[in-house]
Design a protein around this motif. Structure first.
Motif, PDB file in Angstrom:
ATOM      1  N   VAL A 157       0.681  -0.858   0.224  1.00 14.21           N
ATOM      2  CA  VAL A 157      -0.156   0.148   0.166  1.00 14.21           C
ATOM      3  C   VAL A 157       0.860   1.218   0.078  1.00 14.21           C
ATOM      4  O   VAL A 157       2.052   1.630   0.404  1.00 14.21           O
ATOM      5  CB  VAL A 157      -1.313  -0.179   0.933  1.00 14.21           C
ATOM      6  N   GLY A 158       0.177   2.312  -0.196  1.00 11.91           N
ATOM      7  CA  GLY A 158       1.052   3.923  -0.541  1.00 11.91           C
ATOM      8  C   GLY A 158       1.770   3.912  -1.439  1.00 11.91           C
ATOM      9  O   GLY A 158       2.668   4.569  -1.313  1.00 11.91           O
ATOM     10  N   LEU A 159       1.211   3.346  -2.752  1.00  5.63           N
ATOM     11  CA  LEU A 159       2.753   3.525  -3.616  1.00  5.63           C
ATOM     12  C   LEU A 159       2.699   4.321  -4.187  1.00  5.63           C
ATOM     13  O   LEU A 159       3.385   4.980  -5.365  1.00  5.63           O
ATOM     14  CB  LEU A 159       2.563   2.172  -5.074  1.00  5.63           C
ATOM     15  N   ARG A 160       1.272   5.190  -4.016  1.00  7.60           N
ATOM     16  CA  ARG A 160       1.263   6.663  -4.745  1.00  7.60           C
ATOM     17  C   ARG A 160       1.808   7.619  -3.983  1.00  7.60           C
ATOM     18  O   ARG A 160       2.153   9.101  -4.609  1.00  7.60           O
ATOM     19  CB  ARG A 160      -0.063   7.099  -4.740  1.00  7.60           C
ATOM     20  N   ASN A 161       2.536   7.035  -2.989  1.00  9.68           N
ATOM     21  CA  ASN A 161       2.942   8.654  -1.905  1.00  9.68           C
ATOM     22  C   ASN A 161       4.244   8.621  -1.966  1.00  9.68           C
ATOM     23  O   ASN A 161       5.183   9.658  -1.173  1.00  9.68           O
ATOM     24  CB  ASN A 161       2.376   7.828  -0.436  1.00  9.68           C
ATOM     25  N   PHE A 162       4.948   7.340  -2.895  1.00  5.14           N
ATOM     26  CA  PHE A 162       6.435   7.679  -3.143  1.00  5.14           C
ATOM     27  C   PHE A 162       7.091   9.332  -3.720  1.00  5.14           C
ATOM     28  O   PHE A 162       6.065   9.282  -4.276  1.00  5.14           O
ATOM     29  CB  PHE A 162       7.171   6.490  -4.010  1.00  5.14           C
ATOM     30  N   PRO A 163       8.229   9.241  -3.737  1.00  2.68           N
ATOM     31  CA  PRO A 163       8.519  10.966  -4.685  1.00  2.68           C
ATOM     32  C   PRO A 163       8.533  10.887  -5.356  1.00  2.68           C
ATOM     33  O   PRO A 163       8.969   9.399  -6.161  1.00  2.68           O
ATOM     34  CB  PRO A 163      10.119  11.109  -3.745  1.00  2.68           C
ATOM     35  N   ASP A 164       8.776  12.157  -6.472  1.00  3.81           N
ATOM     36  CA  ASP A 164       9.191  12.107  -7.971  1.00  3.81           C
ATOM     37  C   ASP A 164      10.159  11.481  -8.782  1.00  3.81           C
ATOM     38  O   ASP A 164       9.916  11.399 -10.238  1.00  3.81           O
ATOM     39  CB  ASP A 164       8.089  12.817  -8.742  1.00  3.81           C
ATOM     40  N   TYR A 165      11.289  11.000  -7.574  1.00  5.46           N
ATOM     41  CA  TYR A 165      12.342  10.824  -7.976  1.00  5.46           C
ATOM     42  C   TYR A 165      12.320   9.084  -8.158  1.00  5.46           C
ATOM     43  O   TYR A 165      13.149   8.400  -8.518  1.00  5.46           O
ATOM     44  CB  TYR A 165      13.580  11.697  -7.393  1.00  5.46           C
ATOM     45  N   ALA A 166      11.643   8.729  -7.941  1.00  8.30           N
ATOM     46  CA  ALA A 166      11.267   6.813  -7.539  1.00  8.30           C
ATOM     47  C   ALA A 166      10.698   6.384  -8.588  1.00  8.30           C
ATOM     48  O   ALA A 166       9.404   7.035  -8.814  1.00  8.30           O
ATOM     49  CB  ALA A 166      10.517   6.901  -5.964  1.00  8.30           C
ATOM     50  N   THR A 167      11.180   5.495  -9.147  1.00 13.98           N
ATOM     51  CA  THR A 167      10.103   4.212  -9.318  1.00 13.98           C
ATOM     52  C   THR A 167      10.269   3.187  -8.941  1.00 13.98           C
ATOM     53  O   THR A 167      10.723   3.005  -8.730  1.00 13.98           O
ATOM     54  CB  THR A 167      11.090   4.477 -11.414  1.00 13.98           C
ATOM     55  N   VAL A 168       8.744   2.652  -9.190  1.00 17.07           N
ATOM     56  CA  VAL A 168       8.086   1.553  -8.324  1.00 17.07           C
ATOM     57  C   VAL A 168       7.627   0.006  -8.976  1.00 17.07           C
ATOM     58  O   VAL A 168       7.071   0.902 -10.461  1.00 17.07           O
ATOM     59  CB  VAL A 168       7.096   1.769  -7.327  1.00 17.07           C
ATOM     60  N   TRP A 169       8.205  -0.778  -8.466  1.00 16.85           N
ATOM     61  CA  TRP A 169       7.873  -2.109  -9.930  1.00 16.85           C
ATOM     62  C   TRP A 169       7.899  -2.489  -8.291  1.00 16.85           C
ATOM     63  O   TRP A 169       8.250  -2.758  -7.376  1.00 16.85           O
ATOM     64  CB  TRP A 169       9.192  -2.377  -9.964  1.00 16.85           C
TER      65      TRP A 169
END
Length: 378
Positions: free
Chosen positions: A175-187
């Motif tokens: 959960v909370g994947l949309r809360n990461f900063p914009d310099y982060a790519t999420v896999w």
């Protein structure tokens, strides 16, 4: 804007380890506690079993993903350099005092005075960027997100000419994947649910084979930490420089506007607290009449601390005569906490007990003025 420069492959998404499974047995694991739980037939519903097994599975997951990233880096043209760790590195860095290195547990860390400032699950470069990788099997990502702040700030300091980016790798259902900063790519990958593999790793016998160095595919992009060029970050000298700069203004006892630059913002992210002087025990009793600790040299150290992501406050550190260190925050409800003897804060306080002198003293009126004007720090 999020730069989705790298896309997850099906192999990584599905944790396909058919061709790298044997490599997992070359990593170092601490399985003593789990072995004891198995041998004592502890129930899988027991909290001690759940905690130990979950932690161990997280270790294996990190190694699985690192192995898959190693392959990914080989074929991904945008990746120019990929830092080796674990069983893949040759260079022994255990006696290096400071810098980017491989520690005793074969992890990539940045150290200062033998202490870890940050650890990176993986590190790789493109033409103009450095990516740090964070992996987690926890479905809650808030604490992971919080850890990024310090790592980002540190890399910004040691790679000032590169763009700093993060690759976050978590499991399905997080959960909370949309809360990461914009310099982060999420896999997002599937869960590591191969319990048979994990059990085989737990009970694997330690042989010479386990301890030998694995060889990555031959390619110039695979490098060891000692070959990475970066700007050295001097942990304690920088803290002392900040103290002296903030106390050098001809008009103000503590120059609060000094703390408002972008660079000082990065320092707050790395250190959390910045030291501005000390107050005598007698003066501290004016601020906190119930204070009863016996403090070394009658000095209570004063810091401006980032108590959360948006709030700064005055926080005090008192070194007791018995050697214990207390963190004191004077809110409506007084907060007093013990600090770990082997932690960074204790090392910092020991350092400043030697550095601070009469020119760094603060009185009650100074403290009140600083506290009332912390909003000057942007």
């Amino acid at each position: 804007m999020i730069l989705q420069q790298f896309n997850i492959t099906e192999k990584i998404k599905n944790l396909d380890i058919n061709d790298i499974e044997e490599n997992l047995f070359h990593y170092g694991y601490d399985s003593k506690s789990l072995k004891a739980l198995f041998r004592n037939n502890i129930s899988k519903d027991d909290p001690s079993y759940i905690s130990a097994y979950s932690s161990f599975r997280g270790e294996v997951y990190e190694n699985v993903v690192y192995e898959l990233l190693l392959q990914y880096a080989f074929s991904e043209e945008l990746i120019t350099r990929f830092v080796l760790k674990g069983p893949y590195q040759d260079k022994e860095n255990t006696f290096i005092k400071s810098g980017l290195l491989i520690d005793r547990s074969a992890q990539i860390v940045y150290k200062s005075a033998y202490k870890d400032i940050s650890e990176f699950d993986a590190l790789f470069f493109t033409k103009d960027s450095v990516y740090f990788v964070e992996m987690s099997t926890s479905k809650k990502t808030a604490s992971l997100n919080k850890r990024l702040v310090k790592k980002y700030a540190l890399l910004k300091m040691i790679f000032p000419t590169l763009t700093i980016r993060a690759l976050i790798i978590v499991t399905k259902g997080s959960v909370g994947l949309r809360n990461f900063p914009d310099y982060a790519t999420v896999w997002v990958t599937k869960d590591l649910d191969d319990d048979e593999l994990i059990k085989r790793i737990i009970f694997a016998k330690k042989t010479k084979k386990n301890n030998t160095t694995l060889r990555a595919q031959k390619h110039k992009k695979y490098i060891e930490t000692y070959r990475v060029k970066y700007k050295k970050f001097q942990y304690f000298p920088t803290l002392e420089w900040i103290l002296n700069q903030c106390r050098s203004h001809p008009k103000f006892v503590v120059d609060l506007r000094f703390f408002s630059s972008a660079k000082l913002g990065l320092f707050f992210d790395i250190y959390t607290k910045l030291y501005i002087g000390y107050i005598s025990t007698d003066d501290f009793l004016v601020l906190y009449p119930e204070f009863k600790l016996k403090v070394r040299t009658n000095r209570v150290i004063v810091t401006i601390e980032k108590v959360n992501q948006t709030e700064l406050d005055i926080v005090y550190y008192a070194k007791e005569e018995n050697g214990k260190l207390k963190r004191i925050r004077l809110q409506d409800e007084i907060s007093i906490k013990d600090k770990e003897l082997d932690g960074f804060t204790n090392a910092e306080v020991r350092f400043f007990m030697k550095v601070l002198n009469e020119k760094h003293v603060l009185d009650v009126s100074n403290i009140e003025h600083i506290k009332n004007n912390l909003t000057l720090i942007k």
